[in-house]
Structures are given as structure tokens and as C-alpha cells.
Design a protein around this motif. Structure first.
Motif, PDB file in Angstrom:
ATOM      1  N   GLY A 594       0.836  -1.200   0.000  1.00  0.00           N
ATOM      2  CA  GLY A 594       0.000   0.000   0.000  1.00  0.00           C
ATOM      3  C   GLY A 594       0.863   1.239   0.000  1.00  0.00           C
ATOM      4  N   PRO A 595       0.288   2.383   0.340  1.00  0.00           N
ATOM      5  CA  PRO A 595       1.071   3.619   0.386  1.00  0.00           C
ATOM      6  C   PRO A 595       2.149   3.550   1.460  1.00  0.00           C
ATOM      7  CG  PRO A 595      -1.115   3.960   1.318  1.00  0.00           C
ATOM      8  CD  PRO A 595      -1.131   2.598   0.702  1.00  0.00           C
ATOM      9  N   VAL A 596       3.162   4.379   1.277  1.00  0.00           N
ATOM     10  CA  VAL A 596       4.291   4.424   2.207  1.00  0.00           C
ATOM     11  C   VAL A 596       4.494   5.866   2.659  1.00  0.00           C
ATOM     12  CG1 VAL A 596       6.792   4.174   2.428  1.00  0.00           C
ATOM     13  CG2 VAL A 596       5.461   2.387   1.288  1.00  0.00           C
ATOM     14  N   ARG A 597       4.677   6.007   3.954  1.00  0.00           N
ATOM     15  CA  ARG A 597       4.960   7.326   4.511  1.00  0.00           C
ATOM     16  C   ARG A 597       6.477   7.482   4.628  1.00  0.00           C
ATOM     17  NH1 ARG A 597       1.520  10.673   7.123  1.00  0.00           N
ATOM     18  NH2 ARG A 597       0.004   8.960   7.166  1.00  0.00           N
ATOM     19  N   ILE A 598       6.992   8.535   4.036  1.00  0.00           N
ATOM     20  CA  ILE A 598       8.429   8.804   4.113  1.00  0.00           C
ATOM     21  C   ILE A 598       8.648   9.954   5.079  1.00  0.00           C
ATOM     22  CG2 ILE A 598       8.321  10.297   2.058  1.00  0.00           C
ATOM     23  CD1 ILE A 598      11.184   9.442   1.437  1.00  0.00           C
ATOM     24  N   ARG A 599       9.562   9.753   6.014  1.00  0.00           N
ATOM     25  CA  ARG A 599       9.882  10.762   7.017  1.00  0.00           C
ATOM     26  C   ARG A 599      11.358  11.113   6.917  1.00  0.00           C
ATOM     27  NH1 ARG A 599       7.050   7.473  11.915  1.00  0.00           N
ATOM     28  NH2 ARG A 599       4.852   8.017  11.462  1.00  0.00           N
ATOM     29  N   ILE A 600      11.648  12.383   6.996  1.00  0.00           N
ATOM     30  CA  ILE A 600      13.042  12.809   6.996  1.00  0.00           C
ATOM     31  C   ILE A 600      13.273  13.760   8.157  1.00  0.00           C
ATOM     32  CG2 ILE A 600      13.142  12.636   4.474  1.00  0.00           C
ATOM     33  CD1 ILE A 600      13.317  15.739   4.436  1.00  0.00           C
ATOM     34  N   ARG A 601      14.521  13.837   8.578  1.00  0.00           N
ATOM     35  CA  ARG A 601      14.929  14.843   9.545  1.00  0.00           C
ATOM     36  C   ARG A 601      15.928  15.744   8.828  1.00  0.00           C
ATOM     37  NH1 ARG A 601      14.018  16.120  14.497  1.00  0.00           N
ATOM     38  NH2 ARG A 601      15.563  17.191  15.789  1.00  0.00           N
ATOM     39  N   ALA A 602      15.613  17.042   8.758  1.00  0.00           N
ATOM     40  CA  ALA A 602      16.406  17.927   7.906  1.00  0.00           C
ATOM     41  C   ALA A 602      16.287  19.371   8.356  1.00  0.00           C
ATOM     42  CB  ALA A 602      15.933  17.796   6.455  1.00  0.00           C
ATOM     43  N   PHE A 603      17.205  20.190   7.887  1.00  0.00           N
ATOM     44  CA  PHE A 603      17.077  21.644   7.961  1.00  0.00           C
ATOM     45  C   PHE A 603      17.576  22.204   6.636  1.00  0.00           C
ATOM     46  CE2 PHE A 603      21.301  20.794   9.708  1.00  0.00           C
ATOM     47  CZ  PHE A 603      22.098  21.743   9.093  1.00  0.00           C
ATOM     48  N   ALA A 604      17.490  23.526   6.457  1.00  0.00           N
ATOM     49  CA  ALA A 604      17.722  24.096   5.133  1.00  0.00           C
ATOM     50  C   ALA A 604      18.746  25.218   5.149  1.00  0.00           C
ATOM     51  CB  ALA A 604      16.418  24.626   4.543  1.00  0.00           C
ATOM     52  N   MET A 605      19.422  25.356   4.016  1.00  0.00           N
ATOM     53  CA  MET A 605      20.217  26.552   3.744  1.00  0.00           C
ATOM     54  C   MET A 605      19.242  27.699   3.472  1.00  0.00           C
ATOM     55  SD  MET A 605      23.358  27.797   3.186  1.00  0.00           S
ATOM     56  CE  MET A 605      24.515  26.551   2.603  1.00  0.00           C
ATOM     57  N   PRO A 606      19.495  28.894   3.988  1.00  0.00           N
ATOM     58  CA  PRO A 606      18.596  30.024   3.686  1.00  0.00           C
ATOM     59  C   PRO A 606      18.408  30.205   2.184  1.00  0.00           C
ATOM     60  CG  PRO A 606      20.165  30.632   5.393  1.00  0.00           C
ATOM     61  CD  PRO A 606      20.586  29.285   4.899  1.00  0.00           C
ATOM     62  N   THR A 607      17.281  30.741   1.813  1.00  0.00           N
ATOM     63  CA  THR A 607      16.964  30.978   0.409  1.00  0.00           C
ATOM     64  C   THR A 607      17.352  32.390   0.030  1.00  0.00           C
ATOM     65  OG1 THR A 607      15.088  29.477   0.586  1.00  0.00           O
ATOM     66  CG2 THR A 607      15.133  30.953  -1.314  1.00  0.00           C
TER      67      THR A 607
END
Length: 692
Positions: A594-607
Motif C-alpha cells: 500500500g502507500p508508504v509514509r516517508i519521514r526525513i529529519r532535515a534543515f535548510a540553507m537560507p533561500t
């Protein structure tokens, strides 16, 4: 012919005959692999342009320089491949009248080496110094400038002789020559069709002429200024018509700069072989701003400085040229100022103002030639009797100091480069197809330019339509992996080649076990299975369900990074995305129903917003094929984010693959923090797949 010019011609011809092999002088392809990625890029653009029919019409002028077979079907402007458009157009026009050739890049290089000492004589004679022995000295020294010899394979930038011509025109314009004024109006347009950097440098030198006349209160300044303005307008018009403008830049102003020690640091010196083979470099990219002047020229500068009583008079006579040199040097050094490895100063200002001048260290070249001509003149005036002997001695010293660079250049030209893979097998596979797709596409692959351009080089020899191309500038952001490559098998007549380091991507493709085989270091995919007989299959990798997978080097999460990510660094707790489109996922074990839930742990470089301004948050959209499945807003602090991948997409792919569209990337250089130009999107520390 004037004896000084004849002597310079003989010097140039002798140097070329000693350095260039037969294949280079006759426009053939080199034996073996291309000697350098730059040469491969330039020649590939030429090969495809030669192979296509002309497109002559007013409406087609903007696409006149487009090679349709590259980045097919869109095409690539050969100016962006540094294929020297003027040379390429003339070569194609004259091809029926010339002996057979496959490329003219190396022929142009040889011609530039011949013209370098001749242009040096022209520049010196333009000052009024017309004696033969000083002409011989400047010919030898111009041909032995380390900055000239250092750039062998970037052929479009080997035209230093045209900077000497621009300098000679400057001297003639300030003396009232109308012919020089007209020539100075034409030269920048010609140089635009060779390389925009040369155009910019020559234009700046030529602008110094009316500025000098104006500061001298000479009423003749109006004519040269009007000519320069007309030339600039023509450059803008021609560039617009031929599709030069509006291209993106990868940034780098402040990184590919000139080190303050560069002019004095004897890198690749024939007289100081034990000092250094590495240019003075404080940023990691200042080899691009290599500026060693050579021991002979440094000696002349030292002697001329001893006669400093002449310098105020020189400044009064040529204030515009002094201003041009100072501004060019300032732009070359940039706002990140280093002496060897020590940072002396950082002047904060938005680096994006100079984004198109990423190779800013080059802008010191005209200054080095002003120093060459100026120091010769200064020594001759300071020592009327012994000056000629001293200048000749300096020329011989310069020639000796350049000996190591000549040896390196000669070996690079003469020694065939072996392919680091089974070239006959790959060539045979490519010849059996009409189209090539490289996975991932430029600029998303991080496997290095050489393997990518080796494949494109072989494809060019069979004129395959290539759905990718490395270019100096780009006008669009494209997907790292085309949607068709994710969803369907290669088309009839299409071959797909996965680059080194992306075996995880190949394993995740739905057709990896039926149509793909390993031809180390590549993975080749084709419907024609007979062409792949005998090659090993692709290693089928799987990812565990319901486990947090760290993306550190050696951890399971690294196997979920398919494309658009940096290489995991041992000890680092995660890694960055380095493309505006990054693929994440793979085949799961057990296979989901069935469907799959993908989880990530992340942060971002400013835009980046505008110039030096930035937003602390980055919008990321998550896609499963052509369906958007989530919108995330990442900040500077780590957070958890998730999206549900539809079951029908998983069944179609036999894997869970999502695309993270992170928007325009940003670097620490863009944000004014460090001179690091690497651009990133998000930092990923872990990923998890759980039933949806």
C-alpha cells in the motif's frame, strides 16, 4: 616586413613546432581520450555544430549558434560550451576549401601561440619604441608569460595576444590615430565571439584611452569615447541576437580570485623547481587566478621601480590606463583578500552583483601585460645605454623560468591519454543507438567532469543526440533525472548511461534488472540486450522498512540518496542536497502493498531573495512522478517532515522514489559568510519509510 615582426613570427612558429603534435596542427582528434575536460567540451560543441545544416534567416539568428544535438531536443549555444563561435563559424564556412579536419580548437591554440609574440611587438611599437632588440625581447617575454602558458587547454581563453593588441590600440588612440579608434570599436565585438572575458578585459583597456585624454584635458577624448560607446552598444546587440545574455551562473566571485601573492609566487617555475607546484591559494579556487609574472618580468619591475622619478610623469601621461589597471586588479582580488593562505580582509557586499565574473582572477591579465610593456620602457629610459642589454637578459631569464610550464604543456599535448574503461565496448554500444541519455544530467552529477565528458566525447564521434551537456552557463533548471528515465524503459534507439557513483540510482530504476548492465565504472541501459551480453547485472539494493536510516557515510540511509546529493563524508552527521531537484528512495524490503509514509529529519540553507538578502526558510515541494504529494517549509533548525507516497506510484516503480524540489540553491559565499562557493539546498540527517 618589419624585422621585429618577422623575428616575432619566427619565435612563435618555432615554439609551436616544438610543442604541438601533428594531430593538433591538422585539426584531428587526439589519440586516446580527450586530454582535458575543457578541450572535450569545446570540441564537442564544434563537432555537433559542423554536423548540422546551416540555419540562415533573420528569425533564426538567435539560434544560429545552437548545436541541436546537445541537450536535445532543446540544443546548446556553442558560446556556452566555449567553442569559440567566430572560429567555428569560419571553419564551417571554409570547410569545403580546406583539408579534412574534425575540430579546429587546437589549430586556434597554435595560432594564438604564434600571434602572442607578434602582438607583444605591436604593443611595444605602439608606444613609439621601434628598435629591433627591444622588439626581440618583448617577443620572447610575451611568449613566455606564465599566465599565458598555464591555460593550455581552455583554448577560448588562450587569446592573450588580443589583450596585447588592445593595449597597443590604447597607445595609438591616445596619440590620435583614427584607424586605431576604428579598430578599437571593432575589437570587442570580435572578442565577444571568441570569449566574453576577453571582450570585457579589452573593452576596459580601450575605455582607458578616452579617459586618459579627458584627464589630460585633451579635446580629442570625444571621438574615442563615442567609438567605445558604439562598440559597447554593438556588443550588447550582437550578444542579445545570438543568445549570449540571460544565462545563469553557478557563482564563485570571491573563490576563483587572485591571491595577492600570486604575481610573485613561482608556481611551476623552471628556475625554482623545488618551491611549489601549487599556486598561491587561500580559498581552494585561486588556481583559476594563477598570476605568476615570471622572474624576468619581476626583475624588470624591480629595476624600473629604482627609477621611481619617472613614475609621476608616467602617471600624468596615462592616468586612464592606471585607473583601468587598478580597477581590474581590485575585481581580480575580489572582496575576499588573501595572501597565500592568510585572509587579510573581507569587504562585505553582495557577491551576486559580480556573479557572472566567477573567474574574476583572470581580470589581472591585462595588468600583467601593462607591467610587461611599462617595465621594458621604464628600463630603457632609466638606462639609455645598458637598458637594451638588461632587457635582453631579462627576456632570457623569462624564457628559462617558463621552461617547466613549456615542458608540462608539451607533455600534455604529446602524451596520449588512456580511457579508464573498456572504450571499444562502450563505443560499439553507443554506435548502435541514435540517442544518449546521461543519468543524472548536468549539472546534477557529482562524479566529476572527466567521466561524463568521456562518454559525451565518444557519443559525439557517432553524432548521437545527447539529452545533456556541460556548459559554462545555463538558462534553466532541469530535472536531474528526466521523468521518462524513472518511469519507462529506454526508447528504441536510446541508450542510457548512469555515471560513476550513482549505482544506487541505477538499482532503483524499474528496468534495472532487465535492461541495464555494469560496464565499469558506468551502468549502461538499452533495450538491445544482445549489446550488453557478458556484462554483469546491476546489484539490487534494498532498504529496510520501519527503521530510522541515518545518512552518514556507511549507514543504510546513504543508499536512499539517488541523485542530487553530496557524497557522504566520514564522521559527518548527514549531508547536503546540491541540486535543485534531489531524488530520495529505493526498493524496500519487505515490498510494500500500500502507500508508504516517508519521514526525513532535515534543515535548510537560507533561500536567496535578492543580492545579499536571504530568507531563513526554504520551501520544498515533494513529488511522486508528476503528482505533488507534500509541501514543506524548512528552517535553520532541524525538524521532522513527512509525505505519503501513493501505492499506484510504488507499484509502477517497484520502488519508493520521491523528488524533492528545493528551489534555488545558496552558498556561504552568496550569503557573505565564507568564500566557499558550493551551493546547497537542504541538510538531511536521516530518512525512514513506514507503511502509510
Amino acid at each position: 616586413m618589419v624585422p621585429a615582426y618577422l623575428t616575432a613570427l619566427l619565435v612563435g612558429v618555432a615554439i609551436v613546432l616544438l610543442a604541438f603534435p601533428h594531430w593538433a596542427l591538422t585539426g584531428r582528434l587526439p589519440p586516446g581520450a580527450p586530454p582535458e575536460p575543457d578541450f572535450a567540451q569545446h570540441a564537442i560543441g564544434q563537432i555537433y555544430f559542423f554536423a548540422q545544416p546551416w540555419e540562415f534567416s533573420f528569425r533564426s539568428l538567435r539560434t544560429l549558434l545552437v548545436a541541436r544535438g546537445l541537450d536535445a531536443p532543446r540544443g546548446v549555444n556553442i558560446a556556452l560550451a566555449d567553442s569559440i563561435p567566430l572560429l567555428t563559424i569560419l571553419s564551417k564556412l571554409l570547410r569545403p576549401l580546406l583539408p579534412p579536419f574534425e575540430q579546429t580548437i587546437t589549430v586556434y591554440q597554435a595560432a594564438a601561440w604564434v600571434m602572442q609574440p607578434i602582438a607583444g611587438v605591436f604593443a611595444l611599437r605602439s608606444t613609439g619604441e621601434r628598435r629591433w632588440l627591444p622588439g626581440l625581447a618583448v617577443a620572447l617575454m610575451a611568449a613566455s608569460m606564465p599566465t599565458f602558458l598555464f591555460r593550455l587547454w581552455h583554448a577560448a581563453l588562450s587569446g592573450h595576444w588580443m589583450l596585447l593588441v588592445a593595449l597597443g590600440l590604447y597607445f595609438r588612440i591616445v596619440r590620435g590615430s583614427r584607424a586605431a579608434t576604428v579598430a578599437g570599436c571593432v575589437l570587442p565585438v570580435v572578442l565577444l565571439l571568441i570569449h566574453p572575458y576577453l571582450m570585457l578585459m579589452a573593452s576596459w583597456v580601450l575605455l582607458a584611452a578616452p579617459l586618459t585624454l579627458l584627464l589630460r584635458h585633451d579635446p580629442r577624448w570625444r571621438g574615442p569615447l563615442a567609438a567605445w560607446a558604439a562598440s559597447s552598444a554593438l556588443v550588447l546587440l550582437v550578444g542579445q541576437v545570438l543568445g549570449y545574455w540571460g544565462q545563469g551562473s553557478d557563482g564563485g566571485y570571491g573563490f576563483y580570485s587572485m591571491n595577492l601573492a600570486g604575481p610573485f609566487w613561482p608556481t611551476l617555475s623552471g628556475l625554482f623547481p623545488g618551491i611549489s607546484y601549487t599556486p598561491a591559494d587561500g580559498t581552494g579556487g585561486q588556481a583559476e587566478g594563477y598570476q605568476y609574472l615570471g622572474l624576468g618580468l619581476l626583475g624588470l619591475i624591480a629595476v624600473s621601480l629604482a627609477g621611481c622619478r619617472h613614475w609621476p610623469q608616467t602617471v600624468r601621461r596615462h592616468p586612464g590606463l592606471l585607473i583601468a589597471c587598478v580597477t581590474l586588479a581590485m575585481v581580480a582580488v575580489t572582496n575576499w583578500i588573501f595572501f597565500l593562505h592568510t585572509r587579510l580582509l573581507h569587504i562585505p557586499f553582495p557577491s551576486l552583483l559580480f556573479a557572472q565574473l566567477r573567474g574574476s582572477g583572470r581580470l589581472f591579465w591585462p595588468v600583467s601585460y601593462v607591467l610587461l610593456i611599462g617595465s621594458i620602457l621604464a628600463v630603457l629610459r632609466l638606462l639609455p645605454r645598458a637598458g637594451i642589454l638588461l632587457v635582453l637578459a631579462a627576456a632570457l631569464l623569462q624564457v628559462a623560468d617558463a621552461g617547466e610550464l613549456r615542458r608540462v604543456d608539451h607533455n600534455s599535448l604529446a602524451e596520449p591519454v588512456a580511457y579508464p574503461f573498456d572504450q571499444p565496448r562502450l563505443s560499439a554500444i553507443l554506435r548502435a543507438h541514435a540517442a544518449l541519455t546521461v543519468l543524472p544530467t548536468f549539472p546534477c552529477n557529482g562524479g566529476g567532469l572527466a567521466p561524463n565528458l568521456d562518454v559525451l566525447w565518444l557519443a559525439a564521434q557517432s553524432h548521437l543526440a545527447i539529452a545533456s551537456m556541460y556548459s559554462a552557463r545555463t538558462s534553466r533548471q532541469q530535472a536531474c533525472v528526466p521523468e521518462a528515465a524513472l518511469q519507462s524503459r529506454p526508447a528504441a534507439g536510446e541508450v542510457r548511461v548512469v555515471m560513476p557513483g550513482f549505482d544506487r540510482l541505477a538499482a532503483a530504476l524499474p528496468y534495472s534488472q532487465t535492461d541495464c548492465r555494469v560496464l565499469a565504472p558506468f551502468i549502461v541501459c538499452s533495450r538491445r540486450s544482445s549489446l550488453l551480453d557478458g556484462l554483469p547485472p546491476v546489484d539490487l539494493r534494498t532498504l529496510p522498512m520501519s527503521r530510522i536510516l541515518p545518512t552518514r557515510a556507511g549507514q543504510a540511509g546513504a543508499d536512499a540518496l539517488l541523485s542530487g546529493w553530496t557524497t557522504p563524508v566520514p564522521g559527518a552527521p548527514g549531508l547536503w542536497s546540491n541540486a535543485p531537484s534531489a531524488l530520495l528512495g529505493g526498493r524496500l524490503q519487505p515490498e510494500p502493498t500500500g502507500p508508504v509514509r516517508i519521514r526525513i529529519r532535515a534543515f535548510a540553507m537560507p533561500t536567496r531573495i535578492w543580492l545579499g538578502l536571504a530568507s531563513p526558510r526554504r520551501a520544498v515541494s515533494v513529488w511522486a512522478g508528476e503528482r505533488k504529494i507534500a509541501d514543506w517549509s524548512l528552517g535553520r533548525k532541524p525538524g521532522q517532515f513527512e509525505a505519503v507516497v501513493p501505492a499506484d506510484w510504488i507499484r509502477q516503480q517497484h520502488a519508493v522514489i520521491v523528488e524533492l524540489r528545493t528551489g534555488p540553491l545558496a552558498s556561504m559565499l552568496d550569503l557573505g559568510h565564507t568564500p566557499d562557493p558550493r551551493r546547497f539546498g537542504i541538510w538531511l540527517s536521516s530518512v525512514e519509510f513506514v507503511p502509510g
